[in-house]
Every structure is written in C-alpha cells, then in structure tokens.
Design an enzyme around this catalytic site. Sequence first.
Site, PDB file in Angstrom:
ATOM      1  N   ARG A   1       0.872  -1.183   0.000  1.00 26.67           N
ATOM      2  CA  ARG A   1       0.000   0.000   0.000  1.00 26.67           C
ATOM      3  C   ARG A   1       0.911   1.236   0.000  1.00 26.67           C
ATOM      4  O   ARG A   1       1.839   1.318   0.804  1.00 26.67           O
ATOM      5  CB  ARG A   1      -0.937   0.006   1.225  1.00 26.67           C
TER       6      ARG A   1
ATOM      7  N   ASP B   1      -3.019   9.075   7.518  1.00 23.06           N
ATOM      8  CA  ASP B   1      -2.086   8.054   7.029  1.00 23.06           C
ATOM      9  C   ASP B   1      -0.701   8.616   6.796  1.00 23.06           C
ATOM     10  O   ASP B   1       0.285   7.869   6.755  1.00 23.06           O
ATOM     11  CB  ASP B   1      -2.604   7.441   5.732  1.00 23.06           C
TER      12      ASP B   1
HETATM   13  O1  MRU Z   1      -7.633   2.400   3.992  1.00 20.51           O
HETATM   14  P1  MRU Z   1      -7.489   2.314   5.484  1.00 20.51           P
HETATM   15  O2  MRU Z   1      -8.672   1.706   6.142  1.00 20.51           O
HETATM   16  O3  MRU Z   1      -6.186   1.663   5.876  1.00 20.51           O
HETATM   17  O4  MRU Z   1      -7.425   3.818   5.940  1.00 20.51           O
HETATM   18  C1  MRU Z   1      -7.248   4.117   7.282  1.00 20.51           C
HETATM   19  C2  MRU Z   1      -7.377   5.564   7.584  1.00 20.51           C
HETATM   20  O5  MRU Z   1      -7.613   6.375   6.717  1.00 20.51           O
HETATM   21  C3  MRU Z   1      -7.122   5.981   9.002  1.00 20.51           C
HETATM   22  O6  MRU Z   1      -7.835   7.143   9.289  1.00 20.51           O
HETATM   23  C4  MRU Z   1      -5.626   6.253   9.184  1.00 20.51           C
HETATM   24  O7  MRU Z   1      -4.871   5.138   8.792  1.00 20.51           O
HETATM   25  C5  MRU Z   1      -5.289   6.612  10.560  1.00 20.51           C
HETATM   26  S1  MRU Z   1      -5.256   5.168  11.574  1.00 20.51           S
HETATM   27  C6  MRU Z   1      -4.890   5.542  13.140  1.00 20.51           C
END
Ligand code: MRU
Length: 364
Positions: A89, A243
């Site tokens: 990712r 992220d």
């Molecule tokens: O695609 P995801 O579900 O991995 O995205 C997660 C998010 O956008 C969260 O808000 C982010 O990772 C912060 S986690 C503490």
Amino acid sequence: MLVDGKSYRTIWPNADGSVSIIDQTRLPHSFEVVTLHAMPEAAHAIKTMVVRGAPLIGATAAYGMALAMQSDPSDASLATAYDTLHATRPTAVNLHWALDDARTRLSALPPAERAASAWARAAEVCDEDVALCEAIGDNGLSLIQAAAAKKKPGETVNILTHCNAGWLATVDWGTSHAPIFKAYDAGIPVHVWVDETRPRNQGASLSCWELGRHGVPHTLVVDNAGGHLMQRGQVDLCIVGTDRTVANGDVCNKIGTYLKALAAAAHKVPFYVALPGPTIDWTLNDGFAIPIEERPESEVTEMWGKTPEGALTRVRITPETTPAANPAFDVTPAALVTALITERGICSASTEGLAGLYPEHASA
Ligand code: MRU
C-alpha cells in the site's frame, strides 16, 4: 480493547513462530483471528485490508520482516521481504517507516542474529504504538474537556469522525478514538457521529463495532450528512486520523476527510487530526506530493454485507458497464486543520508547530 471480556491487541506473536491478526474484512459480523506463517501472508493481509490503518500496517510489516528472517535470514531474503511488503500500500508512511527501520537494523547484523532481532523489534514497535496512542488519548482528552466546559453541565459533546482510526487501525487505543475513549472513561457525556466511509465502510463496520464494545454512544451517518449536521450546530468538534502528515502540517487521510474539513471550516467547527510521530513524513513539505492509492473499481461498484439468512455476500449496485474511480485517500491542507494531537502534545498544523514538538526533525 476488550472483546467479550477478553483483552486483545490487533496483532500478536505466537510461541510457534506465527503471528495472529484480527480479520477486519469479517467485522462487525464475525470476530475471526487469522494466523500468518510466512512473509507473503503478511503482505497479502496488508494488501487485501485484512489489516488496515496506518499504525497497524506498520506493525504488520515489522512482523512480516520477522517471518521472512525466520525462514531465510539471507541478504536476498531481506531485500525480497522489504520490496514485497513495501509494494502493498503506497499512502500510509508507517509502512515505509517500519520497513526502513527493520532493514537498517537487520542489514547491520550477521544473518544468524537477524530473526531474533526482527522479532524483538516488531514487539517493540507494537509496544511503542500502544504507548503513543494512549498518550494521544491523554492529550486529546483536554480538547474534549474544553468542549464540555463550554456546555451546560451534563450536556453531550458531539464528535464527528471519519473512517476508522480506533483500536483496529492501531495496535490498541487508536488515534482519533483514543481521546474519545478517555473522555468516556472520565465520565464526560460524549456522542460520536460515525461517517460510514464509503466505499469500504470502515466507519460503519469497524468504528461502530468498537465504539459499541466500549459502550460509547454513537450514531452512524452517511458520508454526506456531516455538512448538514455541522450547519445545524450538531457537531462540537471533529477528530480524524491520518495516514501521512507532512512537515508543513498537510494531512492525508481516508477519502472524504477533506470535504469534512471544508464543512468544518465553513461552520467554525474545530477540526482536529490525531497522529503518532511515525505517521509524519519529514521528507515531504507538501501534502500534494503524497502518493494516493487507487483501489479496485469493485470496491465502489459492489457492496458486501450480511443477508437475513446470516451469509456474508457481495452485491453489485451499479450497471455492469459503468466504470468507477476509487482514490482511497485525500489531502487536507494544513490551513483547514485546527490543531494536530500527537503523543508529545497539541500543536498547530504548521512547520513551526511540528518542529516545536519534534525538534530533532526540524530543518536548520
Ligand atoms: O484504507 P485504510 O482503512 O487503511 O485507511 C485508514 C485511515 O484512513 C485511518 O484514518 C488512518 O490510517 C489513521 S489510523 C490511526
């Protein structure tokens, strides 16, 4: 986190050299633990979002390196594990942080010492994440206390959140959820508006599940409801995760976060972003330089859920031939962020704010 009275983290090592995770694609309908035996399984779990959330992706990558070193501690295996996990990712910087950290440490060791070191470091990454998230909770609690102080005694503080930045996105506690759990535990009457978070519905399936488990009052809303609620004074503050946060304070979070920040600015609702230090990318100074993950069309054209008979199934919601775009994240410029909540304290979303809390990273 407590599940049916038992305390869990989202990832843990087993005595037989495997790693356990909670399958987040099955929640809220079924709580299932999956065991990872080899590095490719860890990579697959990240890519297919069996585990997700920036800090948990980083922790899973650290254990993925340990699994790789356990089966083959050679330089070639180290390079393959790094590349395979790195390619899973692109947006969450914790993944790169954890992998760079592991590669630096492991490549300095003779192969015979690598597996033990990788296991120990992965455990440390997890313990650190729990401590960072709990500290975010303590720091963010002050903001909820301040919001409560502006209300009549006993009046509810309404908090809006997007995606899932809770227990399940981290090793425990969460980032945006940690202050909420702390406030609830301190007896502050809180209520959370949970954005469903299309297309994968992390809010609807994961945030609602964990808030419910902790007993925090919450209401699920469709992603488009936030502006309406803010317009009517039904949101006191927003708290979201991120992220990747760059050195100037721009934040990149789940698609739709930016729209909530715009609505919050229009209605003068404070918009807070909670993050641990490893989510900061000090190499970038502009959020628009962050790579945005494009995910499969099927996540938009199809939905999955539970039938009345109890089976988990996918259904198509669009014409067969309609194409769909699926950018998974968006960038909220620092100017729209009221403040950042970190493990070291609260700061403005700015170069100065971040440099003040993390002077070791400040450029001269
Ligand atoms: O695609 P995801 O579900 O991995 O995205 C997660 C998010 O956008 C969260 O808000 C982010 O990772 C912060 S986690 C503490």
